[in-house]
Write an enzyme that holds these catalytic residues in place. Sequence first.
Site, short mmCIF file in Angstrom:
data_model
loop_
_atom_site.label_atom_id
_atom_site.label_comp_id
_atom_site.label_asym_id
_atom_site.label_seq_id
_atom_site.Cartn_x
_atom_site.Cartn_y
_atom_site.Cartn_z
N GLU A 45 -75.64 11.79 -35.86
CA GLU A 45 -74.89 10.45 -34.89
C GLU A 45 -76.30 10.01 -34.27
O GLU A 45 -77.51 10.49 -33.97
CB GLU A 45 -74.45 11.56 -33.70
CG GLU A 45 -73.98 10.42 -32.57
CD GLU A 45 -73.43 11.32 -31.43
OE1 GLU A 45 -72.34 10.76 -30.94
OE2 GLU A 45 -73.71 12.44 -31.11
N LYS A 111 -66.30 6.05 -32.43
CA LYS A 111 -66.09 7.29 -31.68
C LYS A 111 -64.80 7.25 -30.89
O LYS A 111 -64.82 6.38 -29.90
CB LYS A 111 -67.34 7.84 -30.96
CG LYS A 111 -67.01 9.25 -30.44
CD LYS A 111 -68.63 9.54 -29.90
CE LYS A 111 -68.81 10.93 -29.39
NZ LYS A 111 -70.05 11.52 -28.70
N CYS A 145 -69.27 13.87 -33.27
CA CYS A 145 -69.82 14.69 -32.12
C CYS A 145 -68.58 15.38 -31.35
O CYS A 145 -67.64 16.20 -31.91
CB CYS A 145 -70.79 14.03 -31.60
SG CYS A 145 -71.85 15.51 -30.44
#
Length: 261
Positions: A45, A111, A145
């Site tokens: 990331e 995300k 994540c």
Amino acid sequence: MQNQELKIALIQTNLIWEDPLQNRIQLAEKINAITEMVDMMVLPEMFTSGFTMNPENVAETMEGETISWIKKLAKAKNTAITGSLVISENGNYYNRSVFVLPSGEIETYDKKHTFTLAGEHKVYKAGTEKNIIHYKGWKICPLICYDLRFPVWARNVENYDVLIYVANWPKPRVNAWDALLKARAIENMSYCIGVNRVGLDANSHEYCGHSAAYDVLGEKLTNITPSKEETEIVTLTKTHIATYRNKLKFLDDKDVFSLNS
């Protein structure tokens, strides 16, 4: 092209704080050091900056230097390369996963679950849609994540084959990383790959990697050394997925629901 196997390089690396140029230089060295032919390379990331809440210092556009760089590398190595970086677009900042094909074509995912504990929700606009990428006959679901903590978002309603998480997941909570990667593989009957960074960032957060790949039964396929910069290549097979999905049929009994963003 339908590939029965998919060979993936997991690149576990340290990141230089808010320095896209130096991160590109060091990542190019690691990518070029891979001499074996692979179908995909996975970076962590925010691979150009570390997990920064100062997007104005590092943000690029989809026509910026990093996208140009990664396109050239994907073409030169004849492989797809994926990871996330900070993108500025339409007046917003995004923590965006890019999946760059050797042809130069790019698939993206923003995300969904911004990390409120670090204030990510205050500076980055959250995504609203999953993106199932079709590549060499495989269906790949890229997530980022903190998304790992939310199984409903990852639920395999699209019949994908591979779930990929790229991360800056800190050492104090690495037990959750290990457990949840394995759980996502088992509950979705898919391969699950997680690539996490190592080293210290400018906020003194420590990252210990634990990058790994799991098969549909939750068996670990990799042996990457924690806290070390290391690359490991893993081969995924369609027959493994088909064998256990046809035998166990767990996905046939999944709950039916819809998400309202």
